[in-house]
Design a protein around this motif. Structure first.
Motif, PDB file in Angstrom:
ATOM      1  N   TYR A  95       0.826  -1.201   0.000  1.00  0.00           N
ATOM      2  CA  TYR A  95       0.000   0.000   0.000  1.00  0.00           C
ATOM      3  C   TYR A  95       0.867   1.261   0.000  1.00  0.00           C
ATOM      4  O   TYR A  95       0.558   2.244  -0.685  1.00  0.00           O
ATOM      5  N   LEU A  96       1.973   1.233   0.777  1.00  0.00           N
ATOM      6  CA  LEU A  96       2.870   2.377   0.815  1.00  0.00           C
ATOM      7  C   LEU A  96       3.523   2.613  -0.550  1.00  0.00           C
ATOM      8  O   LEU A  96       3.695   3.769  -0.971  1.00  0.00           O
ATOM      9  N   MET A  97       3.907   1.537  -1.247  1.00  0.00           N
ATOM     10  CA  MET A  97       4.499   1.684  -2.575  1.00  0.00           C
ATOM     11  C   MET A  97       3.495   2.307  -3.549  1.00  0.00           C
ATOM     12  O   MET A  97       3.838   3.207  -4.336  1.00  0.00           O
ATOM     13  N   TRP A  98       2.247   1.836  -3.518  1.00  0.00           N
ATOM     14  CA  TRP A  98       1.217   2.403  -4.395  1.00  0.00           C
ATOM     15  C   TRP A  98       0.960   3.868  -4.052  1.00  0.00           C
ATOM     16  O   TRP A  98       0.852   4.722  -4.933  1.00  0.00           O
ATOM     17  N   PHE A  99       0.884   4.174  -2.761  1.00  0.00           N
ATOM     18  CA  PHE A  99       0.621   5.549  -2.336  1.00  0.00           C
ATOM     19  C   PHE A  99       1.775   6.475  -2.704  1.00  0.00           C
ATOM     20  O   PHE A  99       1.559   7.641  -3.061  1.00  0.00           O
ATOM     21  N   ASN A 100       3.011   5.950  -2.633  1.00  0.00           N
ATOM     22  CA  ASN A 100       4.168   6.752  -3.008  1.00  0.00           C
ATOM     23  C   ASN A 100       4.140   7.097  -4.500  1.00  0.00           C
ATOM     24  O   ASN A 100       4.509   8.211  -4.902  1.00  0.00           O
ATOM     25  N   THR A 103       2.069  13.726   1.955  1.00  0.00           N
ATOM     26  CA  THR A 103       3.319  13.407   2.639  1.00  0.00           C
ATOM     27  C   THR A 103       3.077  13.188   4.131  1.00  0.00           C
ATOM     28  O   THR A 103       3.633  12.264   4.737  1.00  0.00           O
ATOM     29  N   GLY A 104       2.243  14.039   4.729  1.00  0.00           N
ATOM     30  CA  GLY A 104       1.894  13.849   6.137  1.00  0.00           C
ATOM     31  C   GLY A 104       1.173  12.533   6.373  1.00  0.00           C
ATOM     32  O   GLY A 104       1.428  11.831   7.358  1.00  0.00           O
ATOM     33  N   TYR A 105       0.258  12.198   5.450  1.00  0.00           N
ATOM     34  CA  TYR A 105      -0.460  10.922   5.553  1.00  0.00           C
ATOM     35  C   TYR A 105       0.495   9.749   5.387  1.00  0.00           C
ATOM     36  O   TYR A 105       0.380   8.731   6.074  1.00  0.00           O
ATOM     37  N   PHE A 106       1.458   9.880   4.456  1.00  0.00           N
ATOM     38  CA  PHE A 106       2.447   8.836   4.228  1.00  0.00           C
ATOM     39  C   PHE A 106       3.284   8.595   5.492  1.00  0.00           C
ATOM     40  O   PHE A 106       3.534   7.448   5.883  1.00  0.00           O
ATOM     41  N   ASN A 107       3.712   9.682   6.137  1.00  0.00           N
ATOM     42  CA  ASN A 107       4.488   9.546   7.374  1.00  0.00           C
ATOM     43  C   ASN A 107       3.666   8.914   8.482  1.00  0.00           C
ATOM     44  O   ASN A 107       4.183   8.124   9.287  1.00  0.00           O
ATOM     45  N   GLN A 108       2.371   9.243   8.540  1.00  0.00           N
ATOM     46  CA  GLN A 108       1.499   8.659   9.547  1.00  0.00           C
ATOM     47  C   GLN A 108       1.348   7.156   9.333  1.00  0.00           C
ATOM     48  O   GLN A 108       1.348   6.367  10.297  1.00  0.00           O
ATOM     49  N   ILE A 109       1.238   6.724   8.088  1.00  0.00           N
ATOM     50  CA  ILE A 109       1.127   5.290   7.789  1.00  0.00           C
ATOM     51  C   ILE A 109       2.400   4.560   8.221  1.00  0.00           C
ATOM     52  O   ILE A 109       2.348   3.463   8.792  1.00  0.00           O
ATOM     53  N   GLU A 111       4.038  10.952  -6.043  1.00  0.00           N
ATOM     54  CA  GLU A 111       4.991  11.523  -6.994  1.00  0.00           C
ATOM     55  C   GLU A 111       4.316  12.051  -8.249  1.00  0.00           C
ATOM     56  O   GLU A 111       4.797  13.005  -8.872  1.00  0.00           O
ATOM     57  N   ASN A 112       3.187  11.452  -8.623  1.00  0.00           N
ATOM     58  CA  ASN A 112       2.504  11.858  -9.857  1.00  0.00           C
ATOM     59  C   ASN A 112       1.528  13.016  -9.655  1.00  0.00           C
ATOM     60  O   ASN A 112       0.926  13.490 -10.624  1.00  0.00           O
ATOM     61  N   ASP A 113       1.341  13.448  -8.413  1.00  0.00           N
ATOM     62  CA  ASP A 113       0.398  14.530  -8.139  1.00  0.00           C
ATOM     63  C   ASP A 113       1.064  15.866  -8.435  1.00  0.00           C
ATOM     64  O   ASP A 113       2.139  16.180  -7.921  1.00  0.00           O
ATOM     65  N   SER A 114       0.429  16.680  -9.261  1.00  0.00           N
ATOM     66  CA  SER A 114       1.006  17.964  -9.677  1.00  0.00           C
ATOM     67  C   SER A 114       0.711  19.089  -8.686  1.00  0.00           C
ATOM     68  O   SER A 114       1.371  20.127  -8.712  1.00  0.00           O
ATOM     69  N   SER A 115      -0.270  18.922  -7.830  1.00  0.00           N
ATOM     70  CA  SER A 115      -0.652  19.964  -6.879  1.00  0.00           C
ATOM     71  C   SER A 115       0.287  19.939  -5.671  1.00  0.00           C
ATOM     72  O   SER A 115       0.453  18.904  -5.017  1.00  0.00           O
ATOM     73  N   TYR A 116       0.903  21.086  -5.366  1.00  0.00           N
ATOM     74  CA  TYR A 116       1.837  21.175  -4.249  1.00  0.00           C
ATOM     75  C   TYR A 116       1.111  20.968  -2.915  1.00  0.00           C
ATOM     76  O   TYR A 116       1.617  20.274  -2.024  1.00  0.00           O
ATOM     77  N   ALA A 117      -0.061  21.552  -2.763  1.00  0.00           N
ATOM     78  CA  ALA A 117      -0.812  21.427  -1.512  1.00  0.00           C
ATOM     79  C   ALA A 117      -1.198  19.978  -1.249  1.00  0.00           C
ATOM     80  O   ALA A 117      -1.094  19.481  -0.118  1.00  0.00           O
TER      81      ALA A 117
END
Length: 344
Positions: A201-206, A222-228, A210-216
């Motif tokens: 799941y972390l690999m898919w989310f990563n 990134t915060g959600y990724f760190n929480q996971i 990376e493919n998201d163009s919106s900075y916000a």
């Protein structure tokens, strides 16, 4: 009967995404409060020693308050270690998990080797298989070191707490009938807390991050990724699974695997037919890879949580040539020299 506080605690842990692991059943008999007969048994020799020393000093006329305190100092020290309990596992004393277990951990054998072929009869010459009690995992069975075939069935669960009294009584009667009609003498029913791995799941989310163009959105993700990642490293990320285990002694017959497979399939059918409707149980006979993950999580919970599916790939990894550590270093240095001389 469980108190209301238990259910409140369970609900609070559930809302925060945590699971309270069940403790081992405490079979100790208690004299008063947290003082058990085992505590009294441990303290008795030191109390008698203090009495003997005090009486000897009294006979010689040297007994006073200071000497009496010195005579009973070992008793008080052992009492502090024995009566101070673990903050979570109240059935463990400070003496047991901080002193005795640490001493055993320091003196235990920490390196084992794997030797192919028949198991040695002497425990002094044993390898990792004799230490773990595991010889092999093959044909959907665990072969133990005492020549026993073990078959494991994973069974789904039924939530009795949400049922009315009539439905609950019907389920318990069906379970009682299953136990009476199973015909198995060597059967074990167990509940095991196993880690959940979120690597895929972390690999898919990563990739999504990376493919998201919106900075916000990238900042929020990134915060959600760190929480996971923090949740995955926590021991609370577990799932409780239920297993039925059967065993058969190994003989020289070639039909040992066939017999235990037949028994497992019959037991699977009886479990699936035990209940009906939405309460119907799902039963799965574990294969080799599932047995390996199950066994590994039982003996090394933390690493099983971190490695996940990599346990299988590491176990099945093989090479045509196997070399020792020193030989590998020599080959590595040799090829480094060859590459340096060639490019010069």
């Amino acid at each position: 009967m469980r108190s209301e506080g238990y259910f409140e605690r369970q609900e609070r842990l559930r809302t925060s995404g945590k699971v309270e692991l069940p403790l081992n059943i405490d079979t100790k008999k208690y004299v008063y409060g947290n003082i058990s007969f085992q505590d009294v048994f441990v303290l008795s020799p030191f109390v008698l020693l203090g009495i003997v020393i005090s009486y000897s000093l009294y006979r010689f006329g040297y007994l006073d308050q200071k000497l009496m305190l010195i005579a009973f100092a070992p008793t008080m020290l052992v009492a502090v270690f024995q009566l101070t309990k673990h903050p979570v596992r109240k059935n463990l004393s400070l003496l047991q998990y901080k002193v005795i277990w640490k001493l055993k951990a320091n003196v235990r054998k920490k390196e084992f080797y794997y030797a192919k072929g028949d198991l040695p009869m002497s425990r002094k010459n044993g390898d990792t298989r004799t230490e773990l009690g595991l010889v092999n995992i093959a044909n959907g069975c665990i072969e133990s070191s005492n020549r026993t075939l073990i078959k494991v069935l994973e069974v789904s669960s039924v939530n009795l707490s949400l049922m009315n009294e009539l439905s609950k009584e019907r389920v318990l009667e069906s379970y009682q009938s299953f136990l009476n009609d199973s015909g198995e003498k060597q059967i074990q029913i167990m509940q095991v807390a196993q880690p959940i791995n979120l690597t895929n799941y972390l690999m898919w989310f990563n990739d999504q991050l990376e493919n998201d163009s919106s900075y916000a959105k990238r900042v929020l993700k990134t915060g959600y990724f760190n929480q996971i990642e923090r949740i995955q490293k926590s021991k609370n990320m577990v799932t409780r699974k239920r297993y039925v285990v059967i065993s058969r002694p190994m003989t020289s017959s070639d039909k040992d695997y066939l017999k235990i497979d037949t028994t497992a399939n019959i037991l699977k059918s009886k479990l699936e037919q035990m209940l009906s409707g939405y309460e119907k149980l799902d039963v799965t006979v574990l294969n080799n890879d599932e047995l390996l993950r199950f066994y590994y999580s039982c003996i090394d919970f933390e690493n099983a949580q971190a490695q996940g599916e990599n346990i299988i790939s590491k176990t099945n990894a093989s090479a045509d040539v196997i070399i020792g550590k020193n030989t590998a270093k020599e080959l590595l240095n040799y090829y480094k020299d060859q590459m340096n001389n060639r490019f010069e």
